[in-house]
Every structure is written in C-alpha cells, then in structure tokens.
Design a protein around this motif. Structure first.
Motif, PDB file in Angstrom:
ATOM      1  N   VAL A 470       7.173 -40.574  19.350  1.00  0.00           N
ATOM      2  CA  VAL A 470       7.429 -41.958  19.756  1.00  0.00           C
ATOM      3  C   VAL A 470       8.750 -42.048  20.514  1.00  0.00           C
ATOM      4  O   VAL A 470       8.853 -42.735  21.545  1.00  0.00           O
ATOM      5  CB  VAL A 470       7.435 -42.906  18.543  1.00  0.00           C
ATOM      6  CG1 VAL A 470       7.875 -44.305  18.968  1.00  0.00           C
ATOM      7  CG2 VAL A 470       6.057 -42.970  17.905  1.00  0.00           C
ATOM      8  N   TYR A 471       9.789 -41.361  20.020  1.00  0.00           N
ATOM      9  CA  TYR A 471      11.056 -41.345  20.744  1.00  0.00           C
ATOM     10  C   TYR A 471      10.844 -40.813  22.169  1.00  0.00           C
ATOM     11  O   TYR A 471      11.391 -41.354  23.139  1.00  0.00           O
ATOM     12  CB  TYR A 471      12.077 -40.449  20.038  1.00  0.00           C
ATOM     13  CG  TYR A 471      12.606 -40.949  18.715  1.00  0.00           C
ATOM     14  CD1 TYR A 471      12.793 -42.302  18.464  1.00  0.00           C
ATOM     15  CD2 TYR A 471      12.951 -40.043  17.712  1.00  0.00           C
ATOM     16  CE1 TYR A 471      13.285 -42.743  17.247  1.00  0.00           C
ATOM     17  CE2 TYR A 471      13.453 -40.473  16.490  1.00  0.00           C
ATOM     18  CZ  TYR A 471      13.615 -41.818  16.266  1.00  0.00           C
ATOM     19  OH  TYR A 471      14.112 -42.247  15.056  1.00  0.00           O
ATOM     20  N   ALA A 484      -0.252 -38.846  21.121  1.00  0.00           N
ATOM     21  CA  ALA A 484      -0.042 -37.764  20.150  1.00  0.00           C
ATOM     22  C   ALA A 484       0.595 -38.279  18.872  1.00  0.00           C
ATOM     23  O   ALA A 484       0.283 -37.808  17.770  1.00  0.00           O
ATOM     24  CB  ALA A 484       0.822 -36.676  20.777  1.00  0.00           C
ATOM     25  N   ALA A 485       1.501 -39.235  18.993  1.00  0.00           N
ATOM     26  CA  ALA A 485       2.109 -39.839  17.806  1.00  0.00           C
ATOM     27  C   ALA A 485       1.053 -40.546  16.970  1.00  0.00           C
ATOM     28  O   ALA A 485       1.049 -40.464  15.729  1.00  0.00           O
ATOM     29  CB  ALA A 485       3.204 -40.812  18.215  1.00  0.00           C
ATOM     30  N   ARG A 486       0.138 -41.224  17.629  1.00  0.00           N
ATOM     31  CA  ARG A 486      -0.939 -41.912  16.903  1.00  0.00           C
ATOM     32  C   ARG A 486      -1.846 -40.919  16.189  1.00  0.00           C
ATOM     33  O   ARG A 486      -2.375 -41.208  15.106  1.00  0.00           O
ATOM     34  CB  ARG A 486      -1.738 -42.775  17.869  1.00  0.00           C
ATOM     35  CG  ARG A 486      -0.966 -44.000  18.358  1.00  0.00           C
ATOM     36  CD  ARG A 486      -1.670 -44.680  19.511  1.00  0.00           C
ATOM     37  NE  ARG A 486      -0.957 -45.874  19.959  1.00  0.00           N
ATOM     38  CZ  ARG A 486      -1.120 -46.456  21.145  1.00  0.00           C
ATOM     39  NH1 ARG A 486      -1.989 -45.931  22.005  1.00  0.00           N
ATOM     40  NH2 ARG A 486      -0.442 -47.531  21.470  1.00  0.00           N
ATOM     41  N   ASP A 487      -2.028 -39.735  16.780  1.00  0.00           N
ATOM     42  CA  ASP A 487      -2.839 -38.719  16.111  1.00  0.00           C
ATOM     43  C   ASP A 487      -2.301 -38.380  14.726  1.00  0.00           C
ATOM     44  O   ASP A 487      -3.074 -38.079  13.809  1.00  0.00           O
ATOM     45  CB  ASP A 487      -2.889 -37.447  16.953  1.00  0.00           C
ATOM     46  CG  ASP A 487      -3.839 -37.550  18.132  1.00  0.00           C
ATOM     47  OD1 ASP A 487      -4.876 -38.228  18.006  1.00  0.00           O
ATOM     48  OD2 ASP A 487      -3.556 -36.938  19.183  1.00  0.00           O
ATOM     49  N   GLN A 488      -0.975 -38.441  14.561  1.00  0.00           N
ATOM     50  CA  GLN A 488      -0.385 -38.075  13.264  1.00  0.00           C
ATOM     51  C   GLN A 488      -0.724 -39.122  12.204  1.00  0.00           C
ATOM     52  O   GLN A 488      -1.017 -38.789  11.054  1.00  0.00           O
ATOM     53  CB  GLN A 488       1.136 -37.918  13.399  1.00  0.00           C
ATOM     54  CG  GLN A 488       1.583 -37.026  14.562  1.00  0.00           C
ATOM     55  CD  GLN A 488       0.743 -35.768  14.697  1.00  0.00           C
ATOM     56  OE1 GLN A 488       0.677 -34.941  13.778  1.00  0.00           O
ATOM     57  NE2 GLN A 488       0.109 -35.593  15.855  1.00  0.00           N
ATOM     58  N   LEU A 575       7.145 -44.500  11.262  1.00  0.00           N
ATOM     59  CA  LEU A 575       6.111 -44.220  12.254  1.00  0.00           C
ATOM     60  C   LEU A 575       5.238 -45.445  12.489  1.00  0.00           C
ATOM     61  O   LEU A 575       4.917 -45.774  13.646  1.00  0.00           O
ATOM     62  CB  LEU A 575       5.262 -43.031  11.788  1.00  0.00           C
ATOM     63  CG  LEU A 575       4.135 -42.606  12.734  1.00  0.00           C
ATOM     64  CD1 LEU A 575       4.665 -42.263  14.114  1.00  0.00           C
ATOM     65  CD2 LEU A 575       3.346 -41.439  12.144  1.00  0.00           C
ATOM     66  N   ILE A 576       4.860 -46.134  11.437  1.00  0.00           N
ATOM     67  CA  ILE A 576       4.017 -47.321  11.591  1.00  0.00           C
ATOM     68  C   ILE A 576       4.728 -48.380  12.428  1.00  0.00           C
ATOM     69  O   ILE A 576       4.163 -48.922  13.391  1.00  0.00           O
ATOM     70  CB  ILE A 576       3.625 -47.886  10.215  1.00  0.00           C
ATOM     71  CG1 ILE A 576       2.579 -46.989   9.554  1.00  0.00           C
ATOM     72  CG2 ILE A 576       3.090 -49.316  10.342  1.00  0.00           C
ATOM     73  CD1 ILE A 576       2.229 -47.392   8.139  1.00  0.00           C
ATOM     74  N   VAL A 577       5.964 -48.695  12.067  1.00  0.00           N
ATOM     75  CA  VAL A 577       6.685 -49.745  12.791  1.00  0.00           C
ATOM     76  C   VAL A 577       6.873 -49.359  14.249  1.00  0.00           C
ATOM     77  O   VAL A 577       6.700 -50.183  15.160  1.00  0.00           O
ATOM     78  CB  VAL A 577       8.037 -50.035  12.118  1.00  0.00           C
ATOM     79  CG1 VAL A 577       8.879 -50.979  12.965  1.00  0.00           C
ATOM     80  CG2 VAL A 577       7.815 -50.635  10.730  1.00  0.00           C
ATOM     81  N   ALA A 578       7.208 -48.094  14.489  1.00  0.00           N
ATOM     82  CA  ALA A 578       7.421 -47.648  15.874  1.00  0.00           C
ATOM     83  C   ALA A 578       6.141 -47.735  16.699  1.00  0.00           C
ATOM     84  O   ALA A 578       6.197 -47.965  17.915  1.00  0.00           O
ATOM     85  CB  ALA A 578       7.955 -46.215  15.873  1.00  0.00           C
ATOM     86  N   LEU A 579       4.985 -47.578  16.066  1.00  0.00           N
ATOM     87  CA  LEU A 579       3.718 -47.616  16.794  1.00  0.00           C
ATOM     88  C   LEU A 579       3.201 -49.023  17.037  1.00  0.00           C
ATOM     89  O   LEU A 579       2.399 -49.234  17.956  1.00  0.00           O
ATOM     90  CB  LEU A 579       2.654 -46.812  16.040  1.00  0.00           C
ATOM     91  CG  LEU A 579       2.815 -45.291  16.071  1.00  0.00           C
ATOM     92  CD1 LEU A 579       1.782 -44.627  15.179  1.00  0.00           C
ATOM     93  CD2 LEU A 579       2.720 -44.759  17.491  1.00  0.00           C
ATOM     94  N   ILE A 580       3.608 -49.969  16.223  1.00  0.00           N
ATOM     95  CA  ILE A 580       3.066 -51.327  16.384  1.00  0.00           C
ATOM     96  C   ILE A 580       4.057 -52.274  17.042  1.00  0.00           C
ATOM     97  O   ILE A 580       3.718 -53.425  17.302  1.00  0.00           O
ATOM     98  CB  ILE A 580       2.600 -51.908  15.036  1.00  0.00           C
ATOM     99  CG1 ILE A 580       3.771 -52.071  14.064  1.00  0.00           C
ATOM    100  CG2 ILE A 580       1.502 -51.070  14.434  1.00  0.00           C
ATOM    101  CD1 ILE A 580       3.385 -52.708  12.728  1.00  0.00           C
ATOM    102  N   ARG A 581       5.271 -51.818  17.313  1.00  0.00           N
ATOM    103  CA  ARG A 581       6.265 -52.699  17.935  1.00  0.00           C
ATOM    104  C   ARG A 581       6.475 -52.347  19.396  1.00  0.00           C
ATOM    105  O   ARG A 581       6.355 -51.219  19.801  1.00  0.00           O
ATOM    106  CB  ARG A 581       7.609 -52.591  17.169  1.00  0.00           C
ATOM    107  CG  ARG A 581       7.522 -53.178  15.771  1.00  0.00           C
ATOM    108  CD  ARG A 581       7.281 -54.669  15.796  1.00  0.00           C
ATOM    109  NE  ARG A 581       7.147 -55.238  14.447  1.00  0.00           N
ATOM    110  CZ  ARG A 581       5.982 -55.534  13.877  1.00  0.00           C
ATOM    111  NH1 ARG A 581       4.860 -55.303  14.522  1.00  0.00           N
ATOM    112  NH2 ARG A 581       5.934 -56.079  12.681  1.00  0.00           N
TER     113      ARG A 581
END
Length: 581
Positions: A470-471, A484-488, A575-581
């Motif tokens: 995500v970074y 790829a981050a979402r794959d995790q 990881l969740i917050v980084a993916l939904i924000r």
C-alpha cells in the motif's frame, strides 16, 4: 487405462511445477504425501469494493463440476453472471490445483455467493466499505485484553474481575531495585492467549496504530468502540492506546532503561485472569526494548499533544530519557538470566527466533531516532538517523526489526518538518525495491501471497507485506501494488486452503478454536482475534509440520498456529484502513 495414464502424467507434471516454479512457497515440505484437499470455492468471505478486482479460486473442483460458475444475488436468488474457470495451477500436495474465477465485472453493491453444480461459496458483500464491522471487532479486541481492571463488555457480554493487581516484583536486583522489590506495574494488555505483558509487542502494536492514526485521523472517532472511555471527547483508538502506553511507563527505570516483560514464572494453566494468583515478575532491561520504548513514546508525544498536552509531555520526557540511556550504552545490552522464560515468551534471539536483526539493536535505535527527529526537529536525532539509514535494509515491521516504520514515518512526514529530501529519496528507493520483490513472490505463489516464510505469526507477516505494498501504491500510484496488497487480505479473510477466515467472528467460516486461555477456561468465544496462521515449525506438536501453507490447524491447543497476539491485530487493522481509505 488411457485415462489413468493421463492422470499419472498430470500428477508428475504438477509435482515438477511444484518443485521448480514455487520452491520458496513450498520449501521445508516434508516427504510425507498428503491426500488432495476436498473441493472448495475459496474467496474473501467479508467482501470487495465495487471497483476492486474480484477473483475466487476453485480448489480441486472436478472438470464436470467446474464447467460453469454462477454469481448469485442472495437478495433475489437469481444468477447475475455466469463464468468459465481460467487456467489451472499446482497448489501444494500432489493433485491439488487452483483455477481462477474472475467476477470483477460485478460492481453492484449487495450480497452474493458463487455456485457450481455441487458447490457453493461462503457469502460475501460488495460495498464501498465492506470492512467496517471487521475493523470494529479487531479494534475492540484490545479492550477485551485489558489487564488489572474489571472487564464488563456490553457488546459481547464478556466479563472477568480485576486481575493481576499486584504486578509486579523485580526478578533480579539491578542498580535501581532490589530483588523482589515491588513496582506498580498493573494495567496494560495481556499480550496474547495467556497473561504475559511485553514491552516489545506493546511498542510494536502502539507504534503501528499511532502511525495509522497520523495518516488517517478522521477514521477514528470518540464513541466508536463502546469502551469505558467512550464519550470523553478523545478518539476511542487513542483512549485504548493510552492503556498500553501508561503500562509501558511503569517499565522504565529512573535512569531511562526499560524492562522487557512482566509475567509469572509458570504458565498460568487453566485459570481465568483473576484466578492467576502466582507472583509475577518484572524481567531485566534491554537496549532493544529501551529503543522501541523511546520510539513509541516519541510518537505519543506528538499524537497526544493537541488533545492531552500534559500526558503528551510525560510521554515525550520518557522518550528522551530512554534515548539518553541508549547514548550511555553504545553496545547492545540484554539483562537475561537462564530461567527467565519459564512462564512467558522470550522475545529475544533463540532457536525459534533466529533472525540476524536480533543480534543487534541498531534497527530499534534507528526507529527511535526517526520518531524523535520527527517530534522534536533536533539535529542529533536526524544525524543519527542519516548516519545509520544507508546500511539498513527495508523489511516488514515487527518486533524483530521495527526500523521500517521509522523510515516510513520519516518519509510521510509533512514537508514543513525539515526532513531532508535526500533521506526521503533513499527511503523511497529502499521501500520500492522491497515492494518489487514482493510482486515477484506474489506472481510465483498460487495463493498470491507476498510472504513466503511460514513461521510463527505468518498471517501478521502477510498483513505487513500488504501494508508495504500500500505504501508503494501511495508513492507511485501504480495499481499493481494496490491489487497485490488486496491479495494479502483476501488470503487472511478466506481465500486460503482452509476456506476459513483467520479472524474470530468474521466471515461465514471463521477460526473457531483460538488458542486463548481465558476463552478456553470460561468456554466463551471472543470475536475479533486474528491468529498466527501457517507455521511449518509447528512447535506445539498439534499442527502438521513442514508443510508450508498447510502447516495449520484450527485447534485450541495449537499455540504455534492458532494463537492471537495484540501485534497481529494491529497489522491487519492497518492494512484494512489503508485499503478502504
């Protein structure tokens, strides 16, 4: 006979692929041959954003059954899309295979399942924010782990009386305390499924979540989590982190050094928290823990300053005092005595935790210098950071090596904070080089995992590698990193060989038997706990050993694969917050 020959040839081919294409994924495989796993439809059981790529895996689904996969809208019972499986890739033991179902074209919010002729997937949602309930449960877990206070939770009904109120006695005499002298060290959180409290994992947990708060402050609000402090005008996340911070303060000696843990001398078998009445001890100081302490207290000094300035000043003073101690101890110091770990985890270099980073404290000091530099803008800290950054690699953030969070926080700090552009460029280069290696691993991995080391806490490691990706996306806007981050998170939440989410109470088929002493003794189910996941070492003798991603079992006795820990949750929350924000 011709068909059997074909099957045998296919098995040999898949075995060859297994040994050549994905060696890192299946390294340490034992010579034991496992039977093929039963057919399943594997997907993220929580959900997907409308614009996300959406892929499920068919595991060992017979050719007669997988000719067509339907996407069913659960509200109407009608099929909204019919798809053909794509490809076939080896996925572990001989005979296992995965096929891809790509339903990315479905963007309408709702609840769905996938169906073949004989199989149905777990339900999942498509929503702009499919993870809000999961996030809340993960965050609330810290309240349920509190030590030294009564727990009386109106949401889950979980209750226990105040525990460990006499924490703790000094285990070994030092220059500040006599052996057996009591210091007031009640409070904090139980670290995992037992009742020990550790400076290292508390610092990693708080550091990860304070950094997240700095990036996304509007995500966290007062009265969000239904905890005793809700309604006090402070975001509930910061109220909860203060529980850990204030306990950490009790672990600091007058000279600035920090003790590493507090626990009993025996594991508290089959006792609820308030029933664990054995004496509990404060164990020796270390420079790695002192440096982690300095880092997280420096972070707290700036995060809490607008809301609780007096408290923030106390945290910052503790950070600078810890740094001063480190300056007086240029070499790594660990006060450890044989027998100190008879009733608690070691959290030092050992036969199990044998990474090179545990032979030095330079990574811990780098994190401390970075956070003190960001908070205080003093040249001494930036000079130390600059002098040591070049020789440090970028790796996932964990108690064994926390340096990457210092790098990222330095990189993301506001331009007005006097950060040196050359240092930022160097961090960017290091981070992207690591992220590019992760992309290569994912492409070679049937479950699209970035982490290929199945050791203690592998799920946390997968989440942390996802955070790095995500970074990388934030820096470059390259969508490959984001996908790829979402794959995790897909793996952690159900797209794995077990068709199970690794978080209690989340998804249609969550982990059911978390290794958690309080839950076992009281026969209760605690939601919102992420477990460690596959561990080839299987040190508990319960999970299957040396099977890579298959070295996991949902068994309450499997502490090596199915135990929760506070730092595990912090990684998944981030990881969740980084993916939904």
């Amino acid at each position: 006979m011709q068909i059997n020959t074909l099957k045998f040839g296919l098995s040999l081919f898949l075995a060859a692929v297994l040994l050549t294409v994905t060696p890192s994924f299946w390294h340490n495989s034992s010579s034991r041959v496992m039977a093929a796993l039963p057919p399943k439809i594997l997907l993220n059981q929580v959900g997907y954003g409308p614009t996300w790529q959406k892929q499920a895996f068919l595991l060992n689904v017979d050719a007669l059954d997988n000719s067509e996969v339907a996407v069913i809208d659960r509200a109407t019972g009608e099929s909204v899309l019919k798809l053909q499986p794509q490809g076939s890739v080896s996925a572990g033991s001989v005979g296992d295979r995965l096929q891809i179902i790509d339903f990315s074209s479905i963007a309408q919010p709702g609840e769905y399942v996938l169906k073949t002729k004989t199989l149905q997937s777990a339900p999942f949602t498509i929503s702009p924010n499919p993870y809000q309930d999961t996030l809340t449960q993960l965050l609330r877990s810290y309240y349920l782990q509190r030590c030294g206070v009564e727990i009386n939770d109106p949401v889950t009904g979980i209750h226990h009386a105040p525990c460990h109120l006499k924490d703790g006695a000094i285990a070994h005499a030092d220059n500040a305390h006599a052996i057996g002298q009591t210091i007031a060290a009640a409070g904090g959180w139980h670290d995992a499924g037992d009742y020990g409290k550790y400076t290292s994992t508390a610092a990693i947990t708080i550091g990860r979540l304070l950094s997240l708060y700095e990036q996304f402050p509007h995500t966290f609000k007062d009265a969000q989590l239904v905890i005793p402090e809700s309604g006090n005008g402070i975001p509930d996340l910061l109220d909860e982190m203060q529980v850990g911070l204030d306990w950490m303060l009790t672990q600091q000696r007058p000279d600035g050094a920090v003790y590493r843990k507090l626990s009993g001398r025996q594991w508290p078998n089959e006792k609820a928290p308030e029933e664990d009445l054995q004496p509990r001890y404060v164990y020796g100081i270390t420079t790695p823990e002192t440096a982690k302490f300095a880092a997280v207290m420096a972070m707290a000094g700036r995060v809490y300053q607008p809301l609780l300035p007096d408290r923030a000043e106390r945290y910052l003073n503790a950070a600078t005092q810890a740094w001063q101690f480190l300056q007086s101890q240029p070499a790594m110091q660990i006060d450890w005595v044989d027998g100190d770990d008879s009733g608690s985890g070691k959290y030092l270099f050992s036969d199990i935790d044998n990474e090179e980073s545990l032979k030095t404290d330079e990574d811990d000091r780098l994190w401390a210098a970075a956070e003190l530099s960001i908070t205080l803008h003093q040249s001494q800290f930036e000079q130390y950071f600059a002098a040591h950054l070049k020789k440090m690699g970028y790796t996932l953030f964990e108690w064994k090596d926390p340096s990457s969070l210092g790098m990222v926080d330095y990189l993301l700090q506001k331009e007005g904070n006097l950060a040196k552009p050359a240092l930022k460029r160097l961090i960017r280069t290091k981070l992207l080089a690591h992220a590019d290696k992760l992309l290569q691993k994912i492409d070679q991995n049937p479950y699209r995992l970035a982490n290929d080391r199945f050791i203690w806490g592998s799920n946390k490691m997968s989440a942390e590698e996802g955070i790095t990706l995500v970074y990388a996306y934030q820096i470059t806007q390259d969508p490959r990193y984001l996908s790829a981050a979402r794959d995790q998170i897909h793996f952690i939440l159900g797209r794995n060989p077990f068709n199970q989410t690794f978080v209690s109470g989340v998804g249609a088929n969550p982990v059911k038997n978390v290794n958690h002493l309080f839950a076992r003794v009281k026969n209760i189910y605690i939601p919102g706990l992420m477990v460690g996941g596959p561990n080839s070492g299987a040190q508990d003798g319960i999970a299957p050993k040396n099977l890579g991603v298959l070295s996991y079992v949902d068994n309450a006795k499997s502490y090596a694969t199915n135990e929760f820990a506070i730092d595990y949750n912090a990684s998944l929350i981030t990881l969740i917050v980084a993916l939904i924000r």
